[in-house]
Write an enzyme that holds these catalytic residues in place. Sequence first.
Site, PDB file in Angstrom:
ATOM      1  N   LYS A  76       0.799  -1.165   0.017  1.00  0.00           N
ATOM      2  CA  LYS A  76      -0.030  -0.143  -0.079  1.00  0.00           C
ATOM      3  C   LYS A  76       0.878   1.272   0.029  1.00  0.00           C
ATOM      4  O   LYS A  76       1.977   1.196   0.744  1.00  0.00           O
ATOM      5  CB  LYS A  76      -0.783  -0.050   1.179  1.00  0.00           C
ATOM      6  CG  LYS A  76      -2.028   0.971   1.341  1.00  0.00           C
ATOM      7  CD  LYS A  76      -3.139   0.847   2.531  1.00  0.00           C
ATOM      8  CE  LYS A  76      -4.122   2.058   2.584  1.00  0.00           C
ATOM      9  NZ  LYS A  76      -4.940   1.670   3.583  1.00  0.00           N
ATOM     10  N   SER A 151     -10.177   2.250   2.604  1.00  0.00           N
ATOM     11  CA  SER A 151      -9.114   2.911   1.931  1.00  0.00           C
ATOM     12  C   SER A 151      -8.003   2.320   1.082  1.00  0.00           C
ATOM     13  O   SER A 151      -7.570   2.587   0.034  1.00  0.00           O
ATOM     14  CB  SER A 151      -8.532   3.991   2.690  1.00  0.00           C
ATOM     15  OG  SER A 151      -7.682   3.304   3.756  1.00  0.00           O
ATOM     16  N   SER A 175     -10.596  -0.202   6.825  1.00  0.00           N
ATOM     17  CA  SER A 175     -10.092  -0.239   5.441  1.00  0.00           C
ATOM     18  C   SER A 175      -9.216  -1.402   4.806  1.00  0.00           C
ATOM     19  O   SER A 175      -8.570  -1.482   3.797  1.00  0.00           O
ATOM     20  CB  SER A 175      -8.949   0.970   5.532  1.00  0.00           C
ATOM     21  OG  SER A 175      -9.434   2.189   5.562  1.00  0.00           O
TER      22      SER A 175
END
Lengths: 484, 478
Positions: A76, A151, A175
């Site tokens: 990420k 997210s 998330s």
Amino acid sequence: MHTKTIAQLAAGLKAGEFSSVELTQHYINRIQTFDNGLNSYISLTEERALAQAKRADERIAAGKAHVLTGIPVAQKDIFCSDGVKTSCGSKMLDNFIAPYDASVIESFNNAGSVMLGKTNMDEFAMGSSNETSFYGPVKNPWNVDCVPGGSSGGSAASVAARLAPASTGTDTGGSIRQPAALCNLTGLKPSYGRVSRYGMIAFASSLDQAGTFTQTAEDAALMLSVMAGLDVRDSTSIDEPVPDYSASLNNDVKGLKVGLPKEYFADGLDADVAKRVDDAISEYKKLGAEFFDISLPNTHLSVPAYYIVAPAECSSNLSRFDGVRFGYRCEEPKDLEDLYKRSRGEGFGSEVKRRILVGAYALSSGYYDAYYLKAQKIRRLIANDFTEAFKQVDVIMSPTTPTPAFKVGEKDDDPISMYYSDIYTIAVNLAGLPGISVPCGFVNALPVGLQIIAPYFAEAKLLNVAHQYQQVTDWHQQMPETFK
Amino acid sequence: MQWEVVIGLEIHAQLATKSKIFSGSSTAFGAEPNTQANEVDLGLPGVLPVMNKQALNMAIKFGTAINAEIGKRSVFDRKNYFYPDLPKGYQTTQLALPIVGLGSVDIELKDGRTKTIGVTRAHLEEDAGKSLHEDFSGATGIDLNRAGTPLIEIVSEPDMRSTEEAVAYMRKIHSIVTYIGICDGNMQEGSFRCDANVSMRPKGQEEFGTRTELKNINSFRFVERAINVEIERQIDILESGGTVVQETRLYDSNKNETRSMRSKEDAMDYRYFPDPDLLPIVVTDDEIEAIRKTLPELPDAKKVRFMSEYKLNAEDAGNLTASLELANYFETVTKEIDDSKLAANWIMGELTARLNKENLTVKSLPVSASQFAGLLARIKDNTISGKIAKDVFDTMWNEGSEADSIIESKGLKQINDTGALEAMVDKVIADNPNQVEQFKAGKEKLMGFFVGQIMKQTQGKANPGQINQLLKKKLGSS
């Protein structure tokens, strides 16, 4: 190769069926072929990945391999990675080349895994649909008109489309678990303090936790083994022994006591999602698990409390993005105030600004007691609810999300409705507990996730319970047709 | 109307740790800009603070030195504001739960009184960096070497009622922090600085007047001057029927005036909240006691001991113990020459005068204690007179040599030989019949003339006591 799990790929590498360089190149090719339509990666680090793969092959040949040596992983873009752009999904950091590795990146480097690239995400991890990214929305591989969740939307979409065997994510209010549910993945959010936050760009420090997206719980165990542990650079990381998460995967779940919180099956839950969760419960019953109705009475307070605590912390955490030392700086600032106002005004997107404003308001003098302090008290109540529940049951199960993936743009004008898409995941963060989402079926060809919540540092139990379900179901093996 | 001033001080003392409060960077003073700022000090995305345990222990040590309550559970808070030399956009400090709670120190006043001044609290915090406005035409440079340097902010109660008390309090805190080794006390480098809260009220009134805060005062002299000019300013306002505005004022030492920085209305909302990146600090009684045991003899105790052990009066003992280095110097000298009076007189006289003249501290003194003792020993055994000793001291200071070799090489040994001196006295009397006559007629002031003549002949080396005696005898003076 891309249908294989980490465990299978590791076996293949060890047996010499293919090299890490071949494997890495295969994923790079897939990313180049498929990612235009998905937008799951912000940066593809091809050269670096192939160099790492080459070193991994040497390490495997030398017999010094870790299970994850040579395994490609997508990171990420919230984790700082030395010499690589680390944008956090924001224009603010579009020009930011991190000068150091986050603890998580370092752990994977040490294990010898290969970083394929940095995945797309909601700006500064603020969002539940991956639509707030400066780099544009990520599409759900199961239906590109739908969001992948957020997210960590890029991390989820990349693994769902098999553009990576596994990826890392961060979970502040859901998330990891929410996009895992929406993309048919196993998404693990460890206990707060289990994985170091050092080098992970902070959204809400007391809630943020790094975790994983994998096809299986077995893979999640392998990933967590690499990431977990005390890091002296993170004062909130906890000195708790790291067990062998793989060792207990095959434990029997006969007699497992499972709580079903009535608040998580109430109004707002899609009826078809509820059915898929019921099916999963039936499977567990067949395995010998016992179910109990429980109550987490303060559940209704979790979304409001979260939307005070998280913005308050973010309003302070994001102060360092001021155009002075790094990141975006406005053109030709007139003076200091202009530099601040325009750098931040132009560098941040609207959701981030909304949360900074809410947070600054909640912390301001005269309102602190009514908002921030009260939210912290509610947090205590919510944590107590779980503590009480775990006196009766070993784990708690619920749907991960109230609905399957929604359409891109559907909740653009309704932040509150967007916030409530995390209603089943947020309390876990407020309490700091570990949670996992596992695939449990489909509604209109869109995946549904089952959430399992365990007591503090009971990740081994969580993975064991998830793994046993995956031994008798094949939902987690399904992959979207377009990306086969 | 008779006015009474009410003063409270906030003292910032930089803790003498090797590394910063939340990072491993060095805290050494004077390095090239930004060479002592790592990713944590720069506030890069993703970095986290880790508390320096040494800084915590130093703060606790201060607390035990002033008999304060130690916070068993203290918490770091974030004070949020934007400034270019504040990398994270917040300062990590302590608000609601400081590490050191209520304590006190005693100050001694010129009239001999002792007064107890309350210390409300002392908390740990990080310093900011520096903005450099010169050398960057049209721009500002930022040096983050100082960012993250550990400080304790020591907040007094509004207990002081005169400038003298404020200075005495600041000196006492300075003594304590340097005695216990938690601060180098260097005011020029900003290691020890203070803000003063000043208000006036009619004498006898219970209620406090409106206060102003004077910022960033970095010497004992300036604290005195800043408060004095602020007292005058406030009295002028009040006596002309005005009201004092609550505000922050900056003391300008060049103009010797205070001027407004910002009013209460402009005061920022710092949006304090507990720093979620740092755990609450939990300290046990055992840890506190272990630290308390490391306390050295403190200034007050040393003063009492000096009075009894060295038979010094309170003022001398107070002066000699104000700084640990000076006290140690005194003790070393005294032990070597076994004469505390002589040591005290010379240290507080010649030595202190010279230090002040050259603007030096005992630490940078070019004459070591044993060298100095060597000099005093020669006074004590009459090898040289006090007057000659001053010249020898001067040479020692400049050249760093030992007293004996200076006396030897310059031939400064005192003439104590009674025969030789008697011959000189006889000669002076024979050579100056007029003066002798006048002296005998009652002009006794001329004694100085005769002594002077002999000193001139001997370049000051004659033993003055013996000459006086001989002259008196020969001239038949009573």
